[in-house]
Enzyme design. Sequence first.
Site, PDB file in Angstrom:
ATOM      1  N   ALA A  66       0.719  -1.098  -0.157  1.00  0.00           N
ATOM      2  CA  ALA A  66       0.036   0.047  -0.057  1.00  0.00           C
ATOM      3  C   ALA A  66       0.882   1.309  -0.084  1.00  0.00           C
ATOM      4  CB  ALA A  66      -0.918  -0.047   1.217  1.00  0.00           C
ATOM      5  N   GLY A 109       0.832  -5.075   1.162  1.00  0.00           N
ATOM      6  CA  GLY A 109      -0.492  -5.070   0.387  1.00  0.00           C
ATOM      7  C   GLY A 109      -0.304  -5.734  -0.938  1.00  0.00           C
ATOM      8  N   GLU A 112      -0.687  -9.377  -0.224  1.00  0.00           N
ATOM      9  CA  GLU A 112      -2.039  -9.610   0.356  1.00  0.00           C
ATOM     10  C   GLU A 112      -2.910  -9.415  -0.995  1.00  0.00           C
ATOM     11  OE1 GLU A 112      -1.778  -6.405   3.164  1.00  0.00           O
ATOM     12  OE2 GLU A 112      -2.346  -7.854   4.661  1.00  0.00           O
ATOM     13  N   GLU A 132       5.474  -5.142   6.921  1.00  0.00           N
ATOM     14  CA  GLU A 132       4.598  -4.118   7.800  1.00  0.00           C
ATOM     15  C   GLU A 132       5.375  -3.856   9.358  1.00  0.00           C
ATOM     16  OE1 GLU A 132       3.156  -6.475   6.173  1.00  0.00           O
ATOM     17  OE2 GLU A 132       1.485  -5.623   5.030  1.00  0.00           O
TER      18      GLU A 132
HETATM   19  N1  DAK Z   1       4.571   3.216  -0.917  1.00  0.00           N
HETATM   20  C1  DAK Z   1       5.035   4.207  -1.339  1.00  0.00           C
HETATM   21  N2  DAK Z   1       6.072   4.516  -2.339  1.00  0.00           N
HETATM   22  C2  DAK Z   1       6.859   3.430  -2.375  1.00  0.00           C
HETATM   23  C3  DAK Z   1       6.579   2.092  -1.825  1.00  0.00           C
HETATM   24  C4  DAK Z   1       5.327   2.047  -0.998  1.00  0.00           C
HETATM   25  N3  DAK Z   1       4.981   0.805  -0.318  1.00  0.00           N
HETATM   26  N4  DAK Z   1       7.451   1.305  -1.961  1.00  0.00           N
HETATM   27  C5  DAK Z   1       8.365   1.816  -2.978  1.00  0.00           C
HETATM   28  N5  DAK Z   1       7.985   3.063  -2.923  1.00  0.00           N
HETATM   29  C6  DAK Z   1       8.738   4.195  -3.889  1.00  0.00           C
HETATM   30  C7  DAK Z   1      10.042   4.640  -3.101  1.00  0.00           C
HETATM   31  O1  DAK Z   1       9.510   5.693  -2.188  1.00  0.00           O
HETATM   32  C8  DAK Z   1      10.874   5.294  -4.349  1.00  0.00           C
HETATM   33  O2  DAK Z   1      10.223   6.294  -4.691  1.00  0.00           O
HETATM   34  P1  DAK Z   1      11.263   7.639  -5.018  1.00  0.00           P
HETATM   35  O3  DAK Z   1      11.879   7.699  -3.605  1.00  0.00           O
HETATM   36  O4  DAK Z   1      11.854   7.457  -6.100  1.00  0.00           O
HETATM   37  O5  DAK Z   1      10.076   8.777  -5.190  1.00  0.00           O
HETATM   38  C9  DAK Z   1      10.222   4.359  -5.471  1.00  0.00           C
HETATM   39  O6  DAK Z   1       8.945   3.569  -4.911  1.00  0.00           O
HETATM   40  C10 DAK Z   1      11.442   3.144  -5.782  1.00  0.00           C
HETATM   41  O7  DAK Z   1      11.558   2.621  -4.319  1.00  0.00           O
HETATM   42  P2  DAK Z   1      13.261   2.565  -3.729  1.00  0.00           P
HETATM   43  O8  DAK Z   1      13.993   3.583  -4.138  1.00  0.00           O
HETATM   44  O9  DAK Z   1      13.027   2.275  -2.297  1.00  0.00           O
HETATM   45  O10 DAK Z   1      13.669   1.074  -4.194  1.00  0.00           O
HETATM   46  P3  DAK Z   1      14.813   0.049  -3.830  1.00  0.00           P
HETATM   47  O11 DAK Z   1      14.910  -0.876  -4.895  1.00  0.00           O
HETATM   48  O12 DAK Z   1      15.782   0.679  -2.991  1.00  0.00           O
HETATM   49  O13 DAK Z   1      13.955  -0.776  -2.742  1.00  0.00           O
HETATM   50  C11 DAK Z   1      12.069  -1.822  -1.725  1.00  0.00           C
HETATM   51  C12 DAK Z   1      12.605  -1.541  -2.995  1.00  0.00           C
HETATM   52  C13 DAK Z   1      10.613  -2.637  -2.150  1.00  0.00           C
HETATM   53  C14 DAK Z   1      12.629  -2.885  -0.822  1.00  0.00           C
HETATM   54  C15 DAK Z   1      11.563  -0.584  -0.750  1.00  0.00           C
HETATM   55  O14 DAK Z   1      10.957   0.410  -1.927  1.00  0.00           O
HETATM   56  C16 DAK Z   1      10.589  -0.796   0.205  1.00  0.00           C
HETATM   57  O15 DAK Z   1      11.042  -1.309   1.248  1.00  0.00           O
HETATM   58  N6  DAK Z   1       9.433  -0.466   0.078  1.00  0.00           N
HETATM   59  C17 DAK Z   1       8.389  -0.351   1.089  1.00  0.00           C
HETATM   60  C18 DAK Z   1       7.976  -1.740   1.337  1.00  0.00           C
HETATM   61  C19 DAK Z   1       6.937  -1.903   2.443  1.00  0.00           C
HETATM   62  O16 DAK Z   1       7.120  -1.631   3.617  1.00  0.00           O
HETATM   63  N7  DAK Z   1       5.684  -2.297   1.920  1.00  0.00           N
HETATM   64  C20 DAK Z   1       4.384  -2.649   2.883  1.00  0.00           C
HETATM   65  C21 DAK Z   1       3.920  -1.206   2.909  1.00  0.00           C
HETATM   66  S1  DAK Z   1       2.384  -1.205   4.287  1.00  0.00           S
HETATM   67  C22 DAK Z   1      -5.183  -2.611   4.294  1.00  0.00           C
HETATM   68  C23 DAK Z   1      -4.961  -2.978   3.150  1.00  0.00           C
HETATM   69  C24 DAK Z   1      -3.535  -2.839   2.673  1.00  0.00           C
HETATM   70  C25 DAK Z   1      -2.614  -2.534   3.620  1.00  0.00           C
HETATM   71  C26 DAK Z   1      -3.092  -2.328   4.862  1.00  0.00           C
HETATM   72  C27 DAK Z   1      -4.267  -2.348   5.352  1.00  0.00           C
HETATM   73  N8  DAK Z   1      -6.692  -2.698   4.605  1.00  0.00           N
HETATM   74  C28 DAK Z   1      -7.371  -3.321   3.566  1.00  0.00           C
HETATM   75  C29 DAK Z   1      -7.154  -2.291   5.814  1.00  0.00           C
HETATM   76  C30 DAK Z   1      -1.119  -2.678   3.394  1.00  0.00           C
HETATM   77  C31 DAK Z   1      -0.170  -2.124   3.950  1.00  0.00           C
HETATM   78  C32 DAK Z   1       1.216  -1.953   3.238  1.00  0.00           C
HETATM   79  O17 DAK Z   1       1.370  -2.769   2.280  1.00  0.00           O
END
Ligand code: DAK
Length: 258
Positions: A66, A109, A112, A132
């Site tokens: 997400a 997400g 998921e 998360e």
């Molecule tokens: N959200 C926003 N932007 C993101 C992102 C995310 N989840 N993942 C990556 N990006 C963006 C980065 O900010 C970056 O943008 P700029 O800085 O270039 O503007 C661009 O994508 C490229 O990412 P990186 O520069 O970080 O690329 P790397 O290869 O260095 O790293 C990575 C890739 C996937 C390891 C890293 O980007 C990362 O750790 N991303 C976050 C992963 C994460 O934590 N995902 C979980 C998010 S929480 C629900 C439904 C859904 C959810 C909850 C509730 N309900 C129905 C109630 C879901 C929650 C989640 O998913």
Amino acid sequence: MAEPLVLAEKLEGGVGLLRLNRPQVLNALNTALMKELAEKVREMEADPEIGCLVLMGNGRAFAAGADIQEMAEKSPVDMELSEPFSSWDAIYRCKKPIIAAVHGYALGGGLELAMMCDIIVAAEDAKLGQPEIKLGVIPGAGGTQRLPRAVGKAAAMEMVLTGEPISAERAFQLGLVSKVVAPEVLLEEALKLARSIAEKPRVAVRMAKEAILAAFETPLSEGLRFERRAFYFLFASEDQKEGMKAFMERRPPRFKGR
Ligand code: DAK
């Protein structure tokens, strides 16, 4: 005009292809994208020419979760009132099978969303995880529920509590994905599988999906009762008559989806 957040294509063989299209942020699933995805899934669900959907990412990931930027400052009341996640329901409620073709990151997400689909086919480079915990939260769209049902308690606990992703190969060993293929043939393999499902008798496919999903919602005795009723029900379909007649006449069946 702005690029669509989800690219939709109707392909030969009764397959609908959907591609998440925010590659610059690894297809982070913001509200607008999920709304568009839900609309396109519903359109394809209603389209009689489509028998199976394929969902994949664009760029170097399936989806990295997400959108953290969008979510970071939200309050619980904001979320309760605006229900930013309500569109997600359209995916697992879809009555037609959906195949997730996963490459690169499928995190949070993203994983998921893939698990809401019916089959996951992964490219060798896929990394699947629930990170998360590293953000101070827990999975919110099924990661604590669908993941243990798919991989068992121990592996799910390890993934959710450490936040570390697993490889495609490990996901295959655990039964989370049904097949691992080279990245360059991911789409081809997913489409092959989708066409093979789309050509099957549609009412039976629908019942089979519903019955398998019921296995996760009901006790065994109830699930078996459901299955038996669905089996009997299918004898009301034209395709059952055609399928069995074609077998006895030693010819390929001509299914009508009725
Ligand atoms: N959200 C926003 N932007 C993101 C992102 C995310 N989840 N993942 C990556 N990006 C963006 C980065 O900010 C970056 O943008 P700029 O800085 O270039 O503007 C661009 O994508 C490229 O990412 P990186 O520069 O970080 O690329 P790397 O290869 O260095 O790293 C990575 C890739 C996937 C390891 C890293 O980007 C990362 O750790 N991303 C976050 C992963 C994460 O934590 N995902 C979980 C998010 S929480 C629900 C439904 C859904 C959810 C909850 C509730 N309900 C129905 C109630 C879901 C929650 C989640 O998913």
